[in-house]
Design an enzyme around this catalytic site. Structure first.
Site, PDB file in Angstrom:
ATOM      1  N   GLY A   1       0.812  -1.221   0.000  1.00 49.01           N
ATOM      2  CA  GLY A   1       0.000   0.000   0.000  1.00 49.01           C
ATOM      3  C   GLY A   1       0.839   1.261   0.000  1.00 49.01           C
ATOM      4  O   GLY A   1       0.543   2.231  -0.717  1.00 49.01           O
ATOM      5  N   CYS A   2       1.898   1.258   0.769  1.00 50.66           N
ATOM      6  CA  CYS A   2       2.769   2.434   0.858  1.00 50.66           C
ATOM      7  C   CYS A   2       3.508   2.669  -0.456  1.00 50.66           C
ATOM      8  O   CYS A   2       3.716   3.813  -0.867  1.00 50.66           O
ATOM      9  CB  CYS A   2       3.737   2.299   2.022  1.00 50.66           C
ATOM     10  SG  CYS A   2       2.881   2.231   3.616  1.00 50.66           S
ATOM     11  N   THR A   3       3.880   1.589  -1.119  1.00 55.76           N
ATOM     12  CA  THR A   3       4.545   1.715  -2.411  1.00 55.76           C
ATOM     13  C   THR A   3       3.571   2.256  -3.447  1.00 55.76           C
ATOM     14  O   THR A   3       3.915   3.161  -4.224  1.00 55.76           O
ATOM     15  CB  THR A   3       5.129   0.358  -2.851  1.00 55.76           C
ATOM     16  OG1 THR A   3       6.094  -0.053  -1.874  1.00 55.76           O
ATOM     17  CG2 THR A   3       5.791   0.455  -4.215  1.00 55.76           C
TER      18      THR A   3
END
Length: 155
Positions: A43-45
């Site tokens: 998700g952060c990527t």
């Protein structure tokens, strides 16, 4: 969660290169301060790469993007390198800045309880107040939503 119109807490944090970045460095500009839980997770990527892909649009509007997590500088440097991220990633290892933005606290995952960063975003207006606040955001499409909101409000 901070609300629209609240004074955005100033901060000073090291970026992925060890350089100190302060919110006050960008006084008079719009600043996206997005909090994310962990570098190089799916998700952060997705979220970081969408900010990267829309970065020219943010720059064209004079908007600075700052990513904040509790990752150490070395992890942020690797994250930047791996995904060619053109904006500062700030290391808030003790969660103090995330806490000031109501974006840090107890989380539960896979039956474990721990303290961590919540996926929240604030757009700080040129006068230092919160212009937009997004809580528990979905990484996909988030950067585009912020650009749309900035356009809709003449920012």
């Amino acid at each position: 969660m901070l609300s629209v119109g609240d004074e955005a807490p100033d901060f000073e944090l090291p970026d992925q290169n060890g350089q100190t970045v302060s919110l006050s460095d960008f006084e008079g500009e719009y600043v996206v301060v997005y909090f994310y839980p962990r570098a190089n997770t799916p998700g952060c990527t997705t979220e970081a790469c969408e900010f990267r892909d829309d970065y020219d649009e943010f720059e064209a509007r004079g908007v600075t993007v700052l990513g904040v997590s509790d990752d150490p500088i070395s992890d942020l440097e690797a994250f930047e390198d791996e995904h060619d991220l053109p904006f500062p990633l700030l290391s808030d290892e003790d969660g103090a800045v995330a806490s000031a933005y109501d974006s840090y606290g107890e989380k539960n995952m896979f039956g474990n309880t721990f303290d961590g960063v919540f996926r929240n975003t604030y757009v700080v207006a040129p006068d230092g107040t919160v212009a937009f606040a997004y809580e528990n955001v979905s990484p996909e499409g988030h950067a585009e939503q912020i650009l749309t909101d900035l356009d809709d409000h003449g920012a």
